[in-house]
Design a protein around this motif. Sequence first.
Motif, mmCIF file in Angstrom:
data_model
loop_
_atom_site.group_PDB
_atom_site.id
_atom_site.type_symbol
_atom_site.label_atom_id
_atom_site.label_comp_id
_atom_site.label_asym_id
_atom_site.label_seq_id
_atom_site.Cartn_x
_atom_site.Cartn_y
_atom_site.Cartn_z
ATOM 1 N N PRO A 166 0.786 -1.231 0.000
ATOM 2 C CA PRO A 166 0.000 0.000 0.000
ATOM 3 C C PRO A 166 0.821 1.286 0.000
ATOM 4 O O PRO A 166 0.268 2.361 -0.208
ATOM 5 C CB PRO A 166 -0.808 -0.103 1.304
ATOM 6 N N SER A 167 2.137 1.203 0.268
ATOM 7 C CA SER A 167 2.885 2.442 0.438
ATOM 8 C C SER A 167 4.224 2.512 -0.283
ATOM 9 O O SER A 167 4.691 3.600 -0.561
ATOM 10 C CB SER A 167 3.129 2.682 1.935
ATOM 11 N N GLN A 168 4.869 1.398 -0.586
ATOM 12 C CA GLN A 168 6.245 1.540 -1.061
ATOM 13 C C GLN A 168 6.752 0.382 -1.908
ATOM 14 O O GLN A 168 7.803 -0.175 -1.628
ATOM 15 C CB GLN A 168 7.191 1.737 0.130
ATOM 16 N N VAL A 169 6.046 -0.001 -2.941
ATOM 17 C CA VAL A 169 6.658 -0.958 -3.872
ATOM 18 C C VAL A 169 7.950 -0.339 -4.377
ATOM 19 O O VAL A 169 7.964 0.767 -4.910
ATOM 20 C CB VAL A 169 5.719 -1.271 -5.054
ATOM 21 N N LEU A 170 9.056 -1.029 -4.173
ATOM 22 C CA LEU A 170 10.371 -0.503 -4.513
ATOM 23 C C LEU A 170 10.880 -1.120 -5.807
ATOM 24 O O LEU A 170 11.125 -2.312 -5.860
ATOM 25 C CB LEU A 170 11.371 -0.797 -3.385
ATOM 26 N N LEU A 171 11.033 -0.312 -6.832
ATOM 27 C CA LEU A 171 11.614 -0.781 -8.086
ATOM 28 C C LEU A 171 12.936 -0.051 -8.291
ATOM 29 O O LEU A 171 13.139 0.693 -9.244
ATOM 30 C CB LEU A 171 10.641 -0.549 -9.241
ATOM 31 N N ILE A 172 13.820 -0.250 -7.322
ATOM 32 C CA ILE A 172 15.150 0.348 -7.340
ATOM 33 C C ILE A 172 16.134 -0.666 -6.767
ATOM 34 O O ILE A 172 15.743 -1.635 -6.129
ATOM 35 C CB ILE A 172 15.219 1.647 -6.490
ATOM 36 N N LEU A 266 -4.917 3.863 -5.796
ATOM 37 C CA LEU A 266 -4.380 3.258 -4.567
ATOM 38 C C LEU A 266 -2.916 2.873 -4.696
ATOM 39 O O LEU A 266 -2.270 2.569 -3.689
ATOM 40 C CB LEU A 266 -5.189 2.005 -4.222
ATOM 41 N N ALA A 267 -2.387 2.873 -5.908
ATOM 42 C CA ALA A 267 -1.063 2.322 -6.154
ATOM 43 C C ALA A 267 0.023 3.391 -6.041
ATOM 44 O O ALA A 267 -0.159 4.535 -6.440
ATOM 45 C CB ALA A 267 -1.008 1.699 -7.547
ATOM 46 N N THR A 268 1.164 2.991 -5.491
ATOM 47 C CA THR A 268 2.321 3.883 -5.421
ATOM 48 C C THR A 268 3.593 3.065 -5.600
ATOM 49 O O THR A 268 3.712 1.956 -5.078
ATOM 50 C CB THR A 268 2.342 4.643 -4.078
ATOM 51 N N ILE A 269 4.538 3.614 -6.374
ATOM 52 C CA ILE A 269 5.792 2.915 -6.686
ATOM 53 C C ILE A 269 6.961 3.886 -6.504
ATOM 54 O O ILE A 269 6.896 5.029 -6.996
ATOM 55 C CB ILE A 269 5.798 2.384 -8.129
ATOM 56 N N ILE A 270 7.995 3.457 -5.809
ATOM 57 C CA ILE A 270 9.229 4.215 -5.718
ATOM 58 C C ILE A 270 10.188 3.680 -6.776
ATOM 59 O O ILE A 270 10.450 2.481 -6.842
ATOM 60 C CB ILE A 270 9.850 4.091 -4.312
ATOM 61 N N HIS A 271 10.687 4.588 -7.621
ATOM 62 C CA HIS A 271 11.523 4.172 -8.740
ATOM 63 C C HIS A 271 12.564 5.255 -9.015
ATOM 64 O O HIS A 271 12.441 6.386 -8.565
ATOM 65 C CB HIS A 271 10.664 3.933 -9.988
ATOM 66 N N SER A 272 13.595 4.883 -9.755
ATOM 67 C CA SER A 272 14.623 5.866 -10.110
ATOM 68 C C SER A 272 14.201 6.610 -11.363
ATOM 69 O O SER A 272 13.222 6.237 -12.019
ATOM 70 C CB SER A 272 15.959 5.178 -10.315
#
Length: 272
Positions: A166-172, A266-272
């Motif tokens: 819900p808060s921090q899918v990490l694609l890094i 609802l979706a959130t992704i942390i990415h470079s």
Amino acid sequence: MKSLNITEAGCIWGKWQVDQSNWILTNGWNNFCYLLIGEQKAMLIDTGYGEGNVREVVEEITEKPVIVVNTHGHYDHTGGNFWWDSCFCAKGAKQDITMGATEAFLTEFYNKLPKDFKFNYVKEGDVFDLGGRHIEVLAFDAHAQSSIMLLDHEKRQLYTGDEIDPSQVLLIGRSDYDTRQMVENHMEGMEKLLSRHSEYDILFPAHNGVYISKQYVKDFCILDTKILKGENKLADTVTGFNWAEKVEAGSDLADYYPGKRSYYGLATIIHS
């Protein structure tokens, strides 16, 4: 003998019952691990950082033989594996254990791991039979090369590891793929889940909230597409919830979250 799960600050592990065959375990809200109990066996999904004694918590709940399954190899999901003599995981899990882990953690982890500890590899379509309860493996390759999800056919529940959060899918942070490839892989995984939308009703992620709506799958499909097309909206802060107002340059958070956070619905992704 005092339990390893009790410190001056209180209990390391908490647990609560969803129903008689489903339990949620948490190590101070850092992770959510899941205990699924069938007629013959039980399954523990992930084992936390290795703090305390997660096996003691599990054995307070069930006397049935327990198989350990890791949603991926990252150390916050495999750190307590050493309390057993084997685990089930996808290929690449042993390499992923080192991702983000300190030398001190790895030294302690391997010192505690039984010398004959066995990594049993699973693949897409494998099914665990717990007795009246069948758990299917769905393979992923975005957040980690060793990611899997677990679909409980009878309960209609999907255990998502870190690929849906819900808060921090990490694609890094992966060295084998660039960010675009990771987002493409994530979208491919979400499209696979969308094609099987009728088979599950609710999602159980490994961090930041349980349980959650399957609407997240649809929103992640759209978000991944928008990122790839350059149409994504960026949040004001990289971190989620109340972790930090902003990431200061030179801080530990800046090292851990070096990119941007995109969002849709609802979706959130942390990415470079």
